[in-house]
Motif scaffolding. Structure first.
Motif, PDB file in Angstrom:
ATOM      1  N   ARG A   1       0.765  -1.253   0.030  1.00  0.00           N
ATOM      2  CA  ARG A   1       0.107   0.183  -0.036  1.00  0.00           C
ATOM      3  C   ARG A   1       0.855   1.305   0.030  1.00  0.00           C
ATOM      4  O   ARG A   1       1.917   1.329   0.362  1.00  0.00           O
ATOM      5  CB  ARG A   1      -0.850  -0.040   1.488  1.00  0.00           C
ATOM      6  N   ASP A   2       0.184   2.265  -0.425  1.00  0.00           N
ATOM      7  CA  ASP A   2       0.773   3.940  -0.542  1.00  0.00           C
ATOM      8  C   ASP A   2       1.265   4.254   0.912  1.00  0.00           C
ATOM      9  O   ASP A   2       2.594   4.581   1.108  1.00  0.00           O
ATOM     10  CB  ASP A   2      -0.231   4.877  -0.932  1.00  0.00           C
ATOM     11  N   GLY A   3       0.556   3.847   1.943  1.00  0.00           N
ATOM     12  CA  GLY A   3       0.945   4.125   3.370  1.00  0.00           C
ATOM     13  C   GLY A   3       2.325   3.402   3.674  1.00  0.00           C
ATOM     14  O   GLY A   3       3.177   4.023   4.218  1.00  0.00           O
ATOM     15  N   GLN A   4       2.248   2.114   3.216  1.00  0.00           N
ATOM     16  CA  GLN A   4       3.410   1.496   3.657  1.00  0.00           C
ATOM     17  C   GLN A   4       4.884   2.190   3.005  1.00  0.00           C
ATOM     18  O   GLN A   4       5.861   2.187   3.647  1.00  0.00           O
ATOM     19  CB  GLN A   4       3.432  -0.074   3.381  1.00  0.00           C
ATOM     20  N   LYS A   5       4.593   2.637   1.511  1.00  0.00           N
ATOM     21  CA  LYS A   5       5.641   3.103   1.079  1.00  0.00           C
ATOM     22  C   LYS A   5       6.154   4.310   1.536  1.00  0.00           C
ATOM     23  O   LYS A   5       7.284   4.524   2.081  1.00  0.00           O
ATOM     24  CB  LYS A   5       5.054   3.387  -0.397  1.00  0.00           C
TER      25      LYS A   5
ATOM     26  N   LEU B   1      24.673   0.796  -3.643  1.00  0.00           N
ATOM     27  CA  LEU B   1      23.426   0.056  -3.206  1.00  0.00           C
ATOM     28  C   LEU B   1      22.359   1.224  -3.456  1.00  0.00           C
ATOM     29  O   LEU B   1      22.443   2.175  -2.858  1.00  0.00           O
ATOM     30  CB  LEU B   1      23.273  -0.710  -1.967  1.00  0.00           C
ATOM     31  N   GLU B   2      21.357   0.823  -4.503  1.00  0.00           N
ATOM     32  CA  GLU B   2      20.421   1.959  -4.850  1.00  0.00           C
ATOM     33  C   GLU B   2      18.962   1.142  -4.569  1.00  0.00           C
ATOM     34  O   GLU B   2      18.756   0.054  -5.092  1.00  0.00           O
ATOM     35  CB  GLU B   2      20.581   2.284  -6.260  1.00  0.00           C
ATOM     36  N   LEU B   3      18.331   1.832  -3.897  1.00  0.00           N
ATOM     37  CA  LEU B   3      16.904   1.451  -3.392  1.00  0.00           C
ATOM     38  C   LEU B   3      15.669   2.007  -3.867  1.00  0.00           C
ATOM     39  O   LEU B   3      15.729   3.016  -3.935  1.00  0.00           O
ATOM     40  CB  LEU B   3      16.704   0.898  -1.772  1.00  0.00           C
ATOM     41  N   TYR B   4      14.929   1.215  -4.496  1.00  0.00           N
ATOM     42  CA  TYR B   4      13.610   1.983  -4.925  1.00  0.00           C
ATOM     43  C   TYR B   4      12.416   1.217  -4.144  1.00  0.00           C
ATOM     44  O   TYR B   4      12.385   0.047  -3.432  1.00  0.00           O
ATOM     45  CB  TYR B   4      13.369   1.666  -6.274  1.00  0.00           C
ATOM     46  N   VAL B   5      11.147   1.774  -4.045  1.00  0.00           N
ATOM     47  CA  VAL B   5      10.078   1.447  -3.333  1.00  0.00           C
ATOM     48  C   VAL B   5       8.814   1.432  -4.315  1.00  0.00           C
ATOM     49  O   VAL B   5       8.577   2.234  -4.950  1.00  0.00           O
ATOM     50  CB  VAL B   5       9.675   2.289  -2.033  1.00  0.00           C
ATOM     51  N   LYS B   6       8.149   0.330  -4.307  1.00  0.00           N
ATOM     52  CA  LYS B   6       6.999   0.024  -5.268  1.00  0.00           C
ATOM     53  C   LYS B   6       6.001  -0.381  -4.756  1.00  0.00           C
ATOM     54  O   LYS B   6       5.973  -1.529  -4.024  1.00  0.00           O
ATOM     55  CB  LYS B   6       7.696  -0.804  -6.268  1.00  0.00           C
ATOM     56  N   VAL B   7       4.709   0.214  -4.930  1.00  0.00           N
ATOM     57  CA  VAL B   7       3.549  -0.452  -4.620  1.00  0.00           C
ATOM     58  C   VAL B   7       2.906  -1.427  -5.444  1.00  0.00           C
ATOM     59  O   VAL B   7       2.930  -1.282  -6.800  1.00  0.00           O
ATOM     60  CB  VAL B   7       2.449   0.655  -4.311  1.00  0.00           C
ATOM     61  N   GLN B   8       2.740  -2.662  -4.774  1.00  0.00           N
ATOM     62  CA  GLN B   8       2.081  -3.648  -5.537  1.00  0.00           C
ATOM     63  C   GLN B   8       1.175  -4.396  -4.965  1.00  0.00           C
ATOM     64  O   GLN B   8       1.225  -4.901  -3.828  1.00  0.00           O
ATOM     65  CB  GLN B   8       3.338  -4.929  -5.980  1.00  0.00           C
ATOM     66  N   GLU B   9      -0.356  -3.875  -5.170  1.00  0.00           N
ATOM     67  CA  GLU B   9      -1.274  -4.148  -4.102  1.00  0.00           C
ATOM     68  C   GLU B   9      -1.425  -5.716  -4.086  1.00  0.00           C
ATOM     69  O   GLU B   9      -1.479  -6.529  -4.983  1.00  0.00           O
ATOM     70  CB  GLU B   9      -2.464  -3.611  -4.909  1.00  0.00           C
ATOM     71  N   ARG B  10      -1.649  -6.257  -2.897  1.00  0.00           N
ATOM     72  CA  ARG B  10      -1.851  -7.472  -2.522  1.00  0.00           C
ATOM     73  C   ARG B  10      -1.011  -8.465  -3.061  1.00  0.00           C
ATOM     74  O   ARG B  10      -1.700  -9.919  -3.526  1.00  0.00           O
ATOM     75  CB  ARG B  10      -3.438  -7.914  -2.916  1.00  0.00           C
ATOM     76  N   TRP B  11       0.136  -8.306  -3.223  1.00  0.00           N
ATOM     77  CA  TRP B  11       1.038  -9.181  -3.666  1.00  0.00           C
ATOM     78  C   TRP B  11       0.935 -10.626  -2.832  1.00  0.00           C
ATOM     79  O   TRP B  11       1.574 -11.750  -3.492  1.00  0.00           O
ATOM     80  CB  TRP B  11       2.451  -8.586  -3.766  1.00  0.00           C
ATOM     81  N   THR B  12       0.906 -10.510  -1.635  1.00  0.00           N
ATOM     82  CA  THR B  12       1.050 -11.568  -0.614  1.00  0.00           C
ATOM     83  C   THR B  12      -0.064 -12.780  -1.117  1.00  0.00           C
ATOM     84  O   THR B  12      -0.107 -13.547  -0.448  1.00  0.00           O
ATOM     85  CB  THR B  12       0.740 -11.370   0.631  1.00  0.00           C
ATOM     86  N   GLU B  13      -1.249 -12.429  -1.923  1.00  0.00           N
ATOM     87  CA  GLU B  13      -2.051 -13.285  -2.219  1.00  0.00           C
ATOM     88  C   GLU B  13      -1.982 -13.392  -3.669  1.00  0.00           C
ATOM     89  O   GLU B  13      -2.784 -14.399  -4.284  1.00  0.00           O
ATOM     90  CB  GLU B  13      -3.492 -12.643  -2.074  1.00  0.00           C
ATOM     91  N   LYS B  14      -0.903 -13.008  -4.587  1.00  0.00           N
ATOM     92  CA  LYS B  14      -0.822 -13.513  -5.858  1.00  0.00           C
ATOM     93  C   LYS B  14       0.302 -14.602  -6.380  1.00  0.00           C
ATOM     94  O   LYS B  14       1.367 -14.400  -6.134  1.00  0.00           O
ATOM     95  CB  LYS B  14      -0.626 -11.932  -6.560  1.00  0.00           C
TER      96      LYS B  14
END
Ligand SMILES: Nc1nc2c(ncn2[C@@H]2O[C@H](COP(=O)(O)OP(=O)(O)OP(=O)(O)O)[C@@H](O)[C@H]2O)c(=O)[nH]1
Ligand SMILES: [Mg+2]
Length: 296
Positions: free
Chosen positions: A237-241, A273-286
């Motif tokens: 979720r966006d909030g987690q990002k 090391l370069e880090l990016y953050v990406k939202v992927q909805e409900r990935w834990t169920e996919k």
């Protein structure tokens, strides 16, 4: 001159979440290759850690903690832990010596293994006085015909060498299953992703770590010898990002710095090391994503 036989085999490390299974593997290998945190369900899939010396090779399987699974990801985790009980030479059933009251669980898991079982009582550094530890050991000894009951502290290293010797004595004569100079069969990219995920587990709270996965997108050695790594932290979720990035990027920076230090130690070279953050909805169920991450 007598030639001592070469012994080898597969040894699963199984138990409830947070009992110290991954800490034990890192301790045996004397290197951090798997993620450790004070939160349960840190380990998500079975990871092989390989201990080799002139006398033989032990292939350890560090598994996710067995718990009541609700999400698809968690079910895969528990399935992986149970799957690791077959085709092995020895089981290390790890119990937290400070909270050992899980008789039925211990009985069930030990009974499922078709091989000798060592009951490993971990975190004995937290158990005082010694009589209490002896009482705990005596109480658990009736649950199964354990081949050994070994009190250890994976944290301080106390008695871990003795455990390793006992393990090696139990293994059959055999061949080296892996080259003797590798610590794991996981690609370096995957180990690095795990070390980054460990920092997220350590530096965030509540549901955030559980909605996070890490993928190393590129891993390149530059002519200067520096290894450049680009990785994406996936959240649900966006909030987690927002939480992971933190105020003015402060938390993401901290995650990156701590992960880079661990990766540099492991690879023995400088790392960018370069880090990016990406939202992927409900990935834990996919399913497709879980497969791609190696969780299914
Ligand atoms: N005091 C003490 N703490 C320990 C010991 N072993 C592990 N810990 C701590 O226990 C916590 C859990 O350790 P992990 O190695 O991540 O536990 P795990 O069994 O792999 O957990 P999951 O992967 O979630 O199943 C961490 O905070 C460790 O530092 C020990 O021998 N003594
Ligand atoms: Mg673990």
């Amino acid at each position: 001159m007598e030639n001592k036989e070469y012994k080898s085999g597969f040894v699963s490390i199984v138990g409830r979440p947070n009992v110290g299974k991954s800490t034990l593997l890192n301790r045996i290998l004397n290197e951090k290759i798997v993620a450790v945190s004070d939160k349960p369900q840190t380990t998500r899939n079975t990871i092989r850690g390989i201990y080799s010396d002139e006398g033989g090779q032990v292939v350890f399987l560090d598994t996710p903690g067995i718990h009541e699974a609700k999400t698809r990801l968690n079910r895969s985790m528990v399935d992986a832990a149970y799957a690791s009980l077959s085709g092995i030479d020895l089981l290390l059933l790890v119990v937290d010596a400070t909270a050992p009251r899980e008789d039925q669980f211990i009985r069930n898991v030990a009974a499922k293994a078709g091989c000798p079982v060592f009951l490993v009582l971990n975190k004995v550094d937290l158990v005082e006085p010694r009589e209490r530890l002896l009482a705990v050991m005596a109480g658990l000894s009736s649950l199964h015909r354990f081949a050994e009951i070994v009190p250890i502290s994976a944290h301080t290293g106390s008695n871990v060498e003795r455990l390793l010797n006992l393990v090696r004595e139990r293994l059959p004569e055999g061949i080296a299953y892996f080259p003797d100079d590798i610590l794991t069969d996981q690609p370096e990219k995957v180990v690095c992703a795990e070390l980054i995920r460990e920092k997220v587990f350590r530096l965030t709270n509540a549901e955030v770590p559980y909605g996070t996965a890490v993928v190393v997108e590129s891993f390149q050695e530059r002519p200067s010898g520096v290894i450049a790594i680009n990785a994406t932290i996936m959240v649900e979720r966006d909030g987690q990002k927002g939480i992971i990035i933190g105020k003015k990027g402060a938390l993401l920076k901290k995650i990156g710095e701590q992960a880079r230090r661990d990766i540099e130690r492991l690879l023995g070279t400088r790392v960018y090391l370069e880090l990016y953050v990406k939202v992927q909805e409900r990935w834990t169920e996919k399913t497709a994503i879980l497969r791609e991450l190696g969780y299914e």
